[in-house]
Design a protein around this motif. Structure first.
Motif, short mmCIF file in Angstrom:
data_model
loop_
_atom_site.label_atom_id
_atom_site.label_comp_id
_atom_site.label_asym_id
_atom_site.label_seq_id
_atom_site.Cartn_x
_atom_site.Cartn_y
_atom_site.Cartn_z
N TRP A 1 0.84 -1.20 0.00
CA TRP A 1 0.00 0.00 0.00
C TRP A 1 0.88 1.25 0.00
O TRP A 1 0.55 2.24 -0.61
CB TRP A 1 -0.90 0.03 1.24
CG TRP A 1 -1.97 -1.02 1.26
CD1 TRP A 1 -2.20 -1.98 0.32
CD2 TRP A 1 -2.96 -1.20 2.29
NE1 TRP A 1 -3.27 -2.75 0.69
CE2 TRP A 1 -3.76 -2.29 1.89
CE3 TRP A 1 -3.24 -0.54 3.49
CZ2 TRP A 1 -4.83 -2.75 2.67
CZ3 TRP A 1 -4.29 -0.99 4.26
CH2 TRP A 1 -5.09 -2.09 3.85
N ALA B 1 -5.31 8.87 -3.23
CA ALA B 1 -5.69 7.72 -4.06
C ALA B 1 -5.25 6.41 -3.40
O ALA B 1 -5.93 5.39 -3.53
CB ALA B 1 -5.07 7.85 -5.45
N ARG B 2 -4.13 6.44 -2.68
CA ARG B 2 -3.66 5.21 -2.02
C ARG B 2 -4.64 4.82 -0.90
O ARG B 2 -4.83 3.64 -0.62
CB ARG B 2 -2.25 5.38 -1.46
CG ARG B 2 -1.26 5.91 -2.49
CD ARG B 2 0.18 5.72 -2.08
NE ARG B 2 0.60 4.33 -2.33
CZ ARG B 2 0.75 3.83 -3.54
NH1 ARG B 2 0.57 4.57 -4.59
NH2 ARG B 2 1.11 2.57 -3.70
N ALA C 1 -7.80 3.31 -2.37
CA ALA C 1 -7.61 1.89 -2.72
C ALA C 1 -7.96 0.99 -1.54
O ALA C 1 -8.50 -0.10 -1.72
CB ALA C 1 -6.17 1.66 -3.17
N GLU D 1 -2.48 0.62 -5.99
CA GLU D 1 -2.51 1.92 -6.68
C GLU D 1 -1.08 2.15 -7.19
O GLU D 1 -0.15 2.22 -6.39
CB GLU D 1 -2.93 3.03 -5.70
CG GLU D 1 -2.92 4.44 -6.26
CD GLU D 1 -4.00 4.69 -7.32
OE1 GLU D 1 -5.05 4.01 -7.30
OE2 GLU D 1 -3.78 5.56 -8.18
N ASP E 1 2.53 3.39 -8.43
CA ASP E 1 3.34 4.46 -7.86
C ASP E 1 4.58 4.75 -8.67
O ASP E 1 5.45 5.47 -8.24
CB ASP E 1 3.73 4.11 -6.42
CG ASP E 1 4.50 2.80 -6.34
OD1 ASP E 1 4.81 2.22 -7.39
OD2 ASP E 1 4.80 2.37 -5.21
N GLN F 1 -2.38 -0.41 -13.76
CA GLN F 1 -3.59 -0.19 -12.96
C GLN F 1 -3.50 -0.96 -11.65
O GLN F 1 -3.01 -2.09 -11.63
CB GLN F 1 -4.81 -0.63 -13.75
CG GLN F 1 -6.11 -0.29 -13.04
CD GLN F 1 -7.27 -0.23 -14.00
OE1 GLN F 1 -7.35 -1.01 -14.94
NE2 GLN F 1 -8.18 0.71 -13.77
N GLY F 2 -4.00 -0.35 -10.58
CA GLY F 2 -3.94 -0.98 -9.27
C GLY F 2 -4.90 -2.17 -9.17
O GLY F 2 -6.05 -2.07 -9.56
N THR G 1 -8.53 -2.02 -8.02
CA THR G 1 -8.58 -1.19 -6.81
C THR G 1 -8.05 0.22 -7.07
O THR G 1 -8.23 1.11 -6.24
CB THR G 1 -7.74 -1.80 -5.68
OG1 THR G 1 -6.41 -1.99 -6.17
CG2 THR G 1 -8.31 -3.15 -5.25
N GLY G 2 -7.36 0.42 -8.18
CA GLY G 2 -6.65 1.67 -8.43
C GLY G 2 -7.53 2.76 -9.02
O GLY G 2 -8.56 2.50 -9.64
N THR G 3 -7.11 4.00 -8.80
CA THR G 3 -7.80 5.16 -9.37
C THR G 3 -7.07 5.66 -10.61
O THR G 3 -7.66 5.86 -11.66
CB THR G 3 -7.87 6.30 -8.34
OG1 THR G 3 -8.53 5.82 -7.17
CG2 THR G 3 -8.63 7.50 -8.91
N TYR G 4 -5.75 5.85 -10.47
CA TYR G 4 -4.97 6.42 -11.57
C TYR G 4 -4.26 5.32 -12.35
O TYR G 4 -3.78 4.35 -11.75
CB TYR G 4 -3.96 7.43 -11.03
CG TYR G 4 -4.68 8.65 -10.51
CD1 TYR G 4 -5.08 9.65 -11.37
CD2 TYR G 4 -5.04 8.74 -9.16
CE1 TYR G 4 -5.80 10.74 -10.91
CE2 TYR G 4 -5.76 9.83 -8.70
CZ TYR G 4 -6.14 10.82 -9.57
OH TYR G 4 -6.86 11.88 -9.13
#
Ligand SMILES: [Mn+2]
Length: 376
Positions: free
Chosen positions: A9, A28-29, A32, A210, A212, A219-220, A241-244
């Motif tokens: 994480w 964003a983390r 997730a 997410e 990094d 993608q997460g 689970t990821g946003t970005y």
């Protein structure tokens, strides 16, 4: 038995290169973590395993320390199992003692020692927490001899590297890729490698929830793990689970058509506004097309979350029509010709040629822009 396997994480990770957008990526983390909770509920999962590196550093601020705990707390029906990794090893009076002192609810479990922990009456967790950043020995070895009740699933949880195993001497936090077999595990949940990776029939890296970094997992994700019973092969489903999305592209463009096509393809990416795009472009374009390319990239930069454009290998090659558009036969034309001579001169320093090209593009855009204004 149905579990969710996550890892890495790295809450509190700093993204200095993003300037004012940094805080958004930090949040964003945490988002997730909430998405993991939603997935757990939606899939009837009681246990989420986090295979190390919950925190990015050993000394998170009081706020950063609490933030993921508060997210997990909100999912009271989900049990969260946290393991120290190399970013957040368990040392005396370290980050995990601070977490414990917060007064944790019953659904958050810290696995700070290598001792079996029952998940329920049918499954036992065998954790291998790190107590320092780097271990020379494989600290998952204890699982081989770990005693568990007959008929109970044996699920390992560890953080480290199977890649360097057996390379002799250089390995840090090595984990034997055959650990699941040797320890008769039904599943080995690993962390540290930020991509989803199957190591063996019963051994997986979850991947980051997410992303990094550029060039890693786009993608997460997390893994939904179904184990029918002791000895059965686990069935794995990826959960988003990821946003970005972190996307790296390397492209070649040599004419206006290719440039327009590249722009079209990039704009077809899903969720453009949540794209972190590293784009390296090489090739060469006439000045008119180069100007158009730069305009498209300026637009794209505003459409995505972040655009990092490397155009150092994209050359500007003026055509006769480009030069005539700058000036037919005057002082600007003579400047343009001089710049073109420098950019064409293979004996000149690359940096000088590059600057001459940039000046040509700049000159073209200013003159072309003025011509447009006058026409309007
Ligand atoms: Mn790690």
């Amino acid at each position: 038995m149905r579990i969710i396997h996550s890892a890495d994480w790295q809450i509190g990770k700093v993204f200095k290169q993003f300037g004012t957008k940094e805080e958004t990526l930090r949040q964003a983390r945490l988002a997730a973590v909430e998405r993991l909770g939603v997935h757990a509920r939606g899939n009837g999962v009681r246990h989420v395993l986090v295979a190390g590196d919950v925190y990015d550093s050993e000394a998170p601020s009081a706020h950063t320390l609490r933030a993921p705990i508060e997210r997990m707390k909100a999912f009271v029906d989900v049990h969260w199992h946290l393991l120290p990794g190399n970013h957040d090893p368990h040392r005396p009076e370290g980050v995990w003692d601070r977490v414990a002192q917060l007064g944790l609810p019953e659904n958050i479990h810290l696995h700070l020692a290598s001792i079996p922990a029952a998940l329920d009456e049918s499954a036992v967790l065998l954790p291998a927490p790190l107590h320092r950043k780097s271990e020379f020995d494989d600290i998952s070895a204890w699982m081989d001899a770990a005693q568990t009740p007959p008929g109970a699933l044996r699920i390992g949880l560890a953080h480290g590297s199977v890649v360097d195993f057996g390379s002799g001497g250089e390995a840090s936090n090595p984990i034997d890729p055959a650990r699941a077999t040797k320890a008769h595990l039904d599943y080995l949940a690993l962390g540290d490698w930020h991509r989803t990776l199957q190591v063996g029939p019963k051994t997986w890296y979850a991947g980051t929830p997410e992303p990094d970094r550029a060039g890693g997992q786009e993608q997460g994700t997390a893994l939904l793990v179904d184990i029918a019973g002791p000895g059965a092969l686990p069935s794995i489903t990826r959960l988003i689970t990821g946003t970005y999305r972190w996307v790296s592209r390397s492209e070649r463009i040599d004419d206006e058509e290719a440039s327009a096509d590249l722009d079209r393809r990039l704009r077809e990416e899903a969720d453009l506004s949540r794209l972190i795009l590293r784009l390296k472009v090489e090739g060469s374009l006439p000045l008119a097309a180069y100007g158009e390319f730069l305009r498209r990239m300026t637009d794209l930069d505003a459409a995505v979350f972040d655009l990092d454009l490397d155009e150092a290998s994209l050359a500007a090659r003026p055509t006769e029509a480009d030069l005539e558009a700058i000036d037919f036969d005057g002082v600007l034309r003579r400047s343009a010709d001089r710049l073109k001579n420098v950019s064409d001169d293979s004996a000149a320093a690359p940096e000088l040629r590059r600057r001459a090209e940039e000046a040509l593009v700049e000159l073209y855009l200013r003159v072309a822009g003025r011509a447009r204004e006058e026409a309007a």
